[in-house]
Design an enzyme around this catalytic site. Structure first.
Site, PDB file in Angstrom:
ATOM      1  N   ASP A 291      16.759  45.829  12.339  1.00 15.65           N
ATOM      2  CA  ASP A 291      17.481  45.303  11.991  1.00 15.65           C
ATOM      3  C   ASP A 291      17.511  43.751  11.192  1.00 15.65           C
ATOM      4  OD1 ASP A 291      20.649  45.325  11.880  1.00 15.65           O
ATOM      5  OD2 ASP A 291      20.987  45.155  13.955  1.00 15.65           O
TER       6      ASP A 291
HETATM    7  C1  BGC Z   1      23.984  44.530  11.426  1.00 14.72           C
HETATM    8  C2  BGC Z   1      23.285  45.938  10.968  1.00 14.72           C
HETATM    9  C3  BGC Z   1      23.679  45.853   9.580  1.00 14.72           C
HETATM   10  C4  BGC Z   1      23.122  45.120   8.985  1.00 14.72           C
HETATM   11  C5  BGC Z   1      23.199  45.136   7.702  1.00 14.72           C
HETATM   12  C6  BGC Z   1      23.083  43.956  11.733  1.00 14.72           C
HETATM   13  O1  BGC Z   1      23.973  42.359  11.428  1.00 14.72           O
HETATM   14  O2  BGC Z   1      23.268  45.084  13.440  1.00 14.72           O
HETATM   15  O3  BGC Z   1      23.602  47.165  11.562  1.00 14.72           O
HETATM   16  O4  BGC Z   1      22.963  47.080   9.106  1.00 14.72           O
HETATM   17  O5  BGC Z   1      23.835  43.642   9.062  1.00 14.72           O
HETATM   18  O6  BGC Z   1      24.306  44.878   7.426  1.00 14.72           O
END
Ligand code: BGC
Length: 746
Positions: A291
């Site tokens: 993530d």
């Molecule tokens: C989220 C993810 C997301 C990523 C990119 C993170 O804050 O937890 O689900 O894919 O950001 O936007």
């Protein structure tokens, strides 16, 4: 306020994005055998890897966030070389979530990554916003998320994104989790089926999708510092089982590991989850991406299963997987060379297996009108009529209608955070919350041309009540915003409960439409005859709500989550970490184990406000003729569904399984959802349905031997249309059976 967009758009227009296309896939040649589509993805990945230099491998494992566009210049050249910086800035898709440079010399494409569970999310490019994933799960019809995924993938290709950060599947263990709207409910079978279909639909466009957030990332409060303690048994039978089903059904090229810690180890540095369960037991051949910024080390993360550091956000993240860090770890032996090869090969495998190499994404027109219809179909199959006394709905022959509250004159609410799609037509921002331009008020006026439809904002309950008193029927819209980054509340925001009470008192013919991320309390429930749970219904939410209320569409959604009746019913009445400064280490023990949602309520003997699987229709159905037989570890059940009412409608039949004594069988709860089927029937029509119960849903997981175990005994197979409905049941005898939980059997 309408958020301004780089590209003006309307639902009718076709958008052509004029951005640099990825180079067309170079054909196979003797010196590029990996470009031969006749070879298997495994062979192609191995061959391409063999041709790569160390620096090329390192390009694949380190990704940059959208802020790279502005911030990369500030990163020292020793960490990211000037050539690489220039490449990132000139090739990334602006407004997307992330970018991983490809290897043009070898025909390996860039990975253009963006969020996509409910539509392609790009802050500069408009796209079609589907209903929330939780809403879509309420359809209990894998065709709905599959069609949504196909649509998302088509828009992604046309806007040059080839890696979708989609497939959110964390179970709704915590009903206040601010991201429950991005996930598919509380049951592993339902969630795995729905999310698997979404991923399958997305990847049918020759692009990669993730499933996320692996794993047990079940609350947003302190999400980057929360340590969740949970037994392997409970995980394998709940959160991980959902992932396992989705992996089997959707075959995502990538899995995104989560921010939190699980049993003391970070999600993205978790040997048990990433190496043992995902890669070994489940035989996952794709790659694990972090993530955004969820990485805490170089060698430990790499050795514990992380393949790609994504979303390097130049100012705040440490460059754990940047070339200098990995080179140093290789040099001192902290990361074996074979491990780096494995990381790169997994990424290559996903690109070959999905078709992203052979069929590179390129700008194309988007038929937004057709895609809006996909969103409308999804909503019309998903919204859940939870209460309808005295057949108040559907509205027929109504002469005057009061429409109250919820900004129903402007649009429908959407969830916040990284999944927040820039909608076609522009977002409407109200108190920092995104509303999609699909006002139910206008749609109701269109559906009820002979009625006087009048709106009141609901700000003053007295004025709303007075309008309701002067109208034949009142519809009150209530909205509950939820977002990534913080957890929600079960109590409706502001004066909305008082508003509903006041309106219901003034007019007993009051209908409540709830737009929420997940469950909410309804202290006024006894006073209103009808409630429609609309979740976040997407870009065509307005027409979908209006068509259901007026009976053009017969509602057929069933709840993918239980609605608690009180906070005291929750497994964890207090959210750990609430109110503490960000990143305070916090701990939670999930001692309820796999007893999530209806399983918890059943085990405790609690009566929820609304049960998992509940949903009403404007027609009636009769379920009958249940038969079940065991074949090896599998149970097959047949039954018939008849539409015994007067209009066409769709029924969601649910099969639950239960051991004779659930405690003795070491189950977490008295029963589990074993299978479900949705049938569309004309009045008087019946259909025979056959379903199969996956053996894992009748077994328990045993960590000692890494086995699934069905204990010998009598099992009840039950048929109903809600988890708390009166059910018919038959009994099957199952012999003692034990088998490996690992795909390879070792
Ligand atoms: C989220 C993810 C997301 C990523 C990119 C993170 O804050 O937890 O689900 O894919 O950001 O936007």
């Amino acid at each position: 306020m309408i958020r301004s967009l780089g590209v003006a758009a309307s639902a009718a227009m076709l958008l052509c994005v004029s951005i640099q296309a990825q180079a067309a896939s170079p054909a196979a040649s003797p010196d590029r055998p990996w470009m031969n589509p006749a070879m298997s993805p495994d062979e192609r990945a191995r061959a391409a890897l063999a041709a790569m230099t160390l620096d090329e491998k390192l390009r694949l494992i380190f990704g940059y966030s959208d802020q790279a566009y502005t911030d990369l210049a500030k990163v020292p050249d020793e960490i990211v070389s000037p050539e690489l910086k220039a490449y990132v800035v000139s090739h990334q898709v602006q407004g997307s979530a992330g970018f991983v440079p490809g290897v043009p010399r070898l025909g390996i494409p860039d990975q253009t990554q963006t969020d996509a569970s409910m539509g392609v999310r790009n802050s500069l490019i408009p796209s079609t916003a589907l209903p929330s994933s939780l809403a879509t799960a309420a359809s209990f019809d894998a065709g709905v998320p599959r069609a949504g995924g196909q649509m998302i993938g088509a828009e992604a290709r046309a806007t040059r994104h080839n890696t979708m950060l989609a497939g959110g599947i964390n179970l709704a263990r915590e009903p206040r989790n601010g991201r429950n709207f991005e996930y598919a409910g509380e049951d592993p079978l339902l969630a795995g089926t729905m999310v698997g279909a979404l991923i399958d639909g997305i990847q049918s466009n020759h692009i990669v999708s993730t499933m996320k957030h692996f794993a047990v990332n079940d609350q947003e409060t302190e999400r980057t510092s929360l340590d969740a303690t949970i037994s392997a048994e409970a995980m394998r039978e709940s959160d991980l089982l959902a992932f396992e089903f989705a992996l089997e059904k959707g075959k995502p090229g990538s899995v995104m590991c989560s921010y939190n810690l699980i049993n003391g180890r970070w999600g993205c540095e978790n040997d048990y989850l990433l190496n043992k369960v995902l890669k070994h037991d489940w035989g996952f051949k794709g790659f694990v991406m972090s993530d955004w910024g969820a990485v805490h080390s170089t060698a430990d993360a790499a050795n514990d299963g992380l393949d790609q550091f994504t979303g390097f956000c130049c100012a705040t993240d440490k460059p754990w997987f940047a070339p200098p860090a990995i080179k140093a770890a290789l040099a001192n032996g902290a990361i074996p060379e074979a491990r780096l090869d494995d990381m790169a090969e997994r990424i290559l495998w996903a690109l070959f297996a999905s078709g992203a190499v052979d069929d590179p994404v390129k700008p194309a027109p988007i038929d937004f009108a057709a895609h809006a219809q996909v969103a409308q179909d999804a909503a019309e199959n998903s919204l859940v009529l939870v209460k309808n006394l005295g057949r108040l709905l559907p509205l027929t022959g109504v002469k005057s209608l009061a429409v109250i509250g919820g900004n129903a004159d402007k649009g429908v609410l959407a969830g916040g955070g990284s999944s927040d799609v820039t909608p076609v037509g522009g977002a409407i921002m109200i108190k920092d919350h995104t509303y999609l331009p699909s006002p139910p008020l206008q749609a109701l006026k269109e559906e009820l041309p002979n009625a006087r439809v009048t709106f009141d904002s609901g700000k003053d309950p007295r004025s709303a009540a007075s309008l309701a008193a002067r109208s034949q029927v009142a519809v009150v819209f209530v909205t509950q915003p939820d977002s990534e980054g913080y957890d929600g509340r079960l109590e409706l925001e502001g004066n909305q409960d008082a508003l509903v009470q006041a309106v219901a008192k003034a007019n007993p013919r009051t209908i409540v439409v709830v737009e929420s991320g997940g469950a909410v309390f309804m202290p006024w429930l006894a006073r209103v005859p009808a409630v429609l749970e609309a979740f976040y219904p997407g870009i065509r939410g307005g027409p979908a709500i209006a068509r259901i209320l007026t009976g053009k569409v017969n509602p057929s959604g069933h709840l993918p989550i239980s609605f608690p009746a009180s906070r005291a019913q929750l497994a964890h009445p207090d959210l750990p970490g609430l109110g503490l400064p960000n990143e305070t280490p916090v701990h939670i023990t999930y001692d309820e184990g796999a007893a999530i949602g209806y399983k918890w309520y059943d085990a405790k003997g609690y009566k929820p406000l609304f049960a998992f699987g509940h949903g009403l229709s404007y027609t009636r159905f009769a379920l009958s003729g249940l038969n079940a037989a065991a074949e090896g570890r599998t149970i097959h059940a047949t039954f018939s569904i008849r539409n015994s009412g007067k209009r066409e409608g769709k029924e969601v039949a649910q099969i639950y399984v239960a051991p004779a004594d659930w405690k003795k069988a070491r189950w977490e709860a008295p029963k589990r959802l074993g299978a479900f089927a949705k049938a569309d029937l004309e009045p008087g029509q019946s259909k025979t349905v056959e379903v199969t119960v996956d053996p894992r849903l009748v077994a328990t997981y045993e960590a000692a031997g890494n086995n699934w175990h069905i204990r010998a005994g009598q099992y009840r197979v039950m048929l109903g249309d809600s988890s708390d409905a009166p059910m018919q049941s038959v009994t099957v005898a199952l012999p003692d059976q034990v088998w490996s939980a690992s795909a390879t059997g070792d």
